[in-house]
Design a protein around this motif. Structure first.
Motif, PDB file in Angstrom:
ATOM      1  N   LEU A   3       0.857  -1.180   0.000  1.00 26.95           N
ATOM      2  CA  LEU A   3       0.000   0.000   0.000  1.00 26.95           C
ATOM      3  C   LEU A   3       0.893   1.229   0.000  1.00 26.95           C
ATOM      4  N   ARG A   4       0.754   2.078  -1.008  1.00 24.85           N
ATOM      5  CA  ARG A   4       1.604   3.260  -1.156  1.00 24.85           C
ATOM      6  C   ARG A   4       0.851   4.487  -0.665  1.00 24.85           C
ATOM      7  N   ILE A   5       1.405   5.142   0.359  1.00 27.35           N
ATOM      8  CA  ILE A   5       0.757   6.298   0.982  1.00 27.35           C
ATOM      9  C   ILE A   5       1.704   7.490   0.919  1.00 27.35           C
ATOM     10  N   VAL A   6       1.188   8.634   0.499  1.00 24.88           N
ATOM     11  CA  VAL A   6       1.923   9.893   0.617  1.00 24.88           C
ATOM     12  C   VAL A   6       1.428  10.589   1.881  1.00 24.88           C
ATOM     13  N   HIS A   7       2.353  10.919   2.751  1.00 21.10           N
ATOM     14  CA  HIS A   7       2.034  11.534   4.042  1.00 21.10           C
ATOM     15  C   HIS A   7       2.362  13.025   3.978  1.00 21.10           C
ATOM     16  N   LEU A   8       1.338  13.868   4.180  1.00 18.17           N
ATOM     17  CA  LEU A   8       1.500  15.315   4.270  1.00 18.17           C
ATOM     18  C   LEU A   8       1.140  15.768   5.680  1.00 18.17           C
ATOM     19  N   SER A   9       1.660  16.924   6.072  1.00 19.83           N
ATOM     20  CA  SER A   9       1.279  17.465   7.370  1.00 19.83           C
ATOM     21  C   SER A   9       1.609  18.941   7.443  1.00 19.83           C
ATOM     22  N   ASP A  10       0.906  19.646   8.315  1.00 17.59           N
ATOM     23  CA  ASP A  10       1.255  21.013   8.705  1.00 17.59           C
ATOM     24  C   ASP A  10       1.389  21.961   7.515  1.00 17.59           C
ATOM     25  N   HIS A  43      -3.202  13.473   5.334  1.00 22.88           N
ATOM     26  CA  HIS A  43      -2.762  14.765   5.879  1.00 22.88           C
ATOM     27  C   HIS A  43      -2.989  14.726   7.384  1.00 22.88           C
ATOM     28  N   THR A  44      -1.904  14.821   8.167  1.00 29.60           N
ATOM     29  CA  THR A  44      -2.017  14.642   9.610  1.00 29.60           C
ATOM     30  C   THR A  44      -2.154  15.960  10.382  1.00 29.60           C
ATOM     31  N   GLY A  45      -2.907  16.895   9.828  1.00 32.52           N
ATOM     32  CA  GLY A  45      -3.347  18.030  10.624  1.00 32.52           C
ATOM     33  C   GLY A  45      -2.550  19.302  10.505  1.00 32.52           C
ATOM     34  N   ASP A  46      -3.088  20.340  11.171  1.00 30.71           N
ATOM     35  CA  ASP A  46      -2.680  21.724  10.954  1.00 30.71           C
ATOM     36  C   ASP A  46      -2.838  22.061   9.473  1.00 30.71           C
ATOM     37  N   ILE A  47      -4.005  21.710   8.961  1.00 32.79           N
ATOM     38  CA  ILE A  47      -4.346  22.049   7.588  1.00 32.79           C
ATOM     39  C   ILE A  47      -4.345  23.568   7.435  1.00 32.79           C
ATOM     40  N   SER A  48      -5.026  24.219   8.364  1.00 33.29           N
ATOM     41  CA  SER A  48      -5.127  25.677   8.390  1.00 33.29           C
ATOM     42  C   SER A  48      -4.233  26.230   9.498  1.00 33.29           C
ATOM     43  N   HIS A  49      -3.893  27.503   9.378  1.00 34.96           N
ATOM     44  CA  HIS A  49      -3.100  28.142  10.431  1.00 34.96           C
ATOM     45  C   HIS A  49      -3.970  28.846  11.458  1.00 34.96           C
ATOM     46  N   ASP A  50      -5.034  29.477  11.005  1.00 41.84           N
ATOM     47  CA  ASP A  50      -5.901  30.235  11.910  1.00 41.84           C
ATOM     48  C   ASP A  50      -7.342  29.741  11.908  1.00 41.84           C
ATOM     49  N   GLY A  75      -5.225  19.075  13.583  1.00 41.42           N
ATOM     50  CA  GLY A  75      -4.039  19.396  14.353  1.00 41.42           C
ATOM     51  C   GLY A  75      -4.366  20.499  15.348  1.00 41.42           C
ATOM     52  N   ASN A  76      -3.378  20.907  16.119  1.00 45.25           N
ATOM     53  CA  ASN A  76      -3.645  21.881  17.176  1.00 45.25           C
ATOM     54  C   ASN A  76      -4.037  23.253  16.643  1.00 45.25           C
ATOM     55  N   ARG A  77      -3.698  23.581  15.387  1.00 41.84           N
ATOM     56  CA  ARG A  77      -4.103  24.857  14.805  1.00 41.84           C
ATOM     57  C   ARG A  77      -5.488  24.794  14.172  1.00 41.84           C
ATOM     58  N   ASP A  78      -6.035  23.589  14.055  1.00 41.34           N
ATOM     59  CA  ASP A  78      -7.320  23.415  13.383  1.00 41.34           C
ATOM     60  C   ASP A  78      -8.483  23.583  14.355  1.00 41.34           C
ATOM     61  N   HIS A 152       0.245  14.776  16.940  1.00 37.92           N
ATOM     62  CA  HIS A 152       1.336  14.975  17.901  1.00 37.92           C
ATOM     63  C   HIS A 152       2.188  13.718  18.043  1.00 37.92           C
ATOM     64  N   THR A 153       3.443  13.917  18.404  1.00 32.28           N
ATOM     65  CA  THR A 153       4.396  12.812  18.538  1.00 32.28           C
ATOM     66  C   THR A 153       4.273  12.162  19.918  1.00 32.28           C
TER      67      THR A 153
END
Length: 212
Positions: A3-10, A43-50, A75-78, A152-153
């Motif tokens: 299974l091929r996954i592209v991981h994006l974040s922040d 996409h593991t979050g913080d899609i948006s900044h505000d 993510g925490n900014r979302d 988060h880690t």
């Protein structure tokens, strides 16, 4: 079958910093141009900044141009409610009792998206409700390998000034105790720290990626 996954974040899409949206568009074009087409993008979050609605709208318009399915989390900014209002009509089971926590059922692998957002700080949190839901998802099918995606880690990220990115590290201890009961977990993948950092939890390989 791999299974091929592209991981994006922040991606931190911001109406005040247009280049971030352009960076995401460039990234989508690059993914679509890959010779070895991935099966999906996560996409593991913080899609948006505000957390402005227009930032999520712009992010979705860019992500919708992907030639493969994609999955998002908070993510925490979302803002969960604003994120959900923009992305839930894709037909993905994004919400569980107000949390953006769900499973993606693939052919031979399961992906579990875990909501680690803390409402009182930028650090992570895993309340009893989320841990119980994660346990239920893990128990639902123990026959296939499972990959976990978090913002988060949940490991000591020694490459940054504050390596402990959970509000209460006891949450990580509880997570480790839960994960140690399952032999079919193949890895954990995170964002948040804006760096490539490897770690481990409960004897499992864990890794974080840089922003976008």
């Amino acid at each position: 079958m791999t299974l091929r996954i592209v991981h994006l974040s922040d991606t931190h899409i911001s109406k005040h910093v247009p280049q971030r949206l352009q960076d995401l568009k460039n990234c989508v074009e690059a993914i679509n141009a890959l010779d070895d087409t991935p099966d999906m993008v996560v996409h593991t979050g913080d899609i948006s900044h505000d957390a402005h609605p227009e930032e999520y709208k712009s992010a979705r318009e860019a992500l919708d141009k992907l030639n493969v399915p994609y999955y998002v989390m908070a993510g925490n900014r979302d803002n969960r409610a604003t994120l959900l209002s923009e992305f839930t009509d894709k037909g993905n089971p994004l919400s569980t009792n107000g949390f953006v926590q769900y499973s993606v059922e693939c052919r031979t692998v399961r992906l579990l998206m875990i909501d680690t957002v803390c409402d009182k700080s930028n650090k992570g949190q895993l309340c009893e409700e989320r841990l119980a839901h994660l346990e239920a998802m893990l128990l639902a099918d123990m026959s296939r390998p499972v990959a976990l995606f978090l913002h988060h880690t949940p490991f000591e990220a020694t490459a940054i000034p504050d390596p402990y990115q959970f509000e209460d590290w006891d949450d990580v201890v509880k997570l480790a105790a839960l994960l140690s009961r399952f032999s079919n977990i193949c890895g954990l993948y995170c964002g948040h720290v804006h760096r490539f950092i490897d770690g481990e939890i409960a004897g499992l390989t864990a890794s974080a990626i840089t922003c976008l």
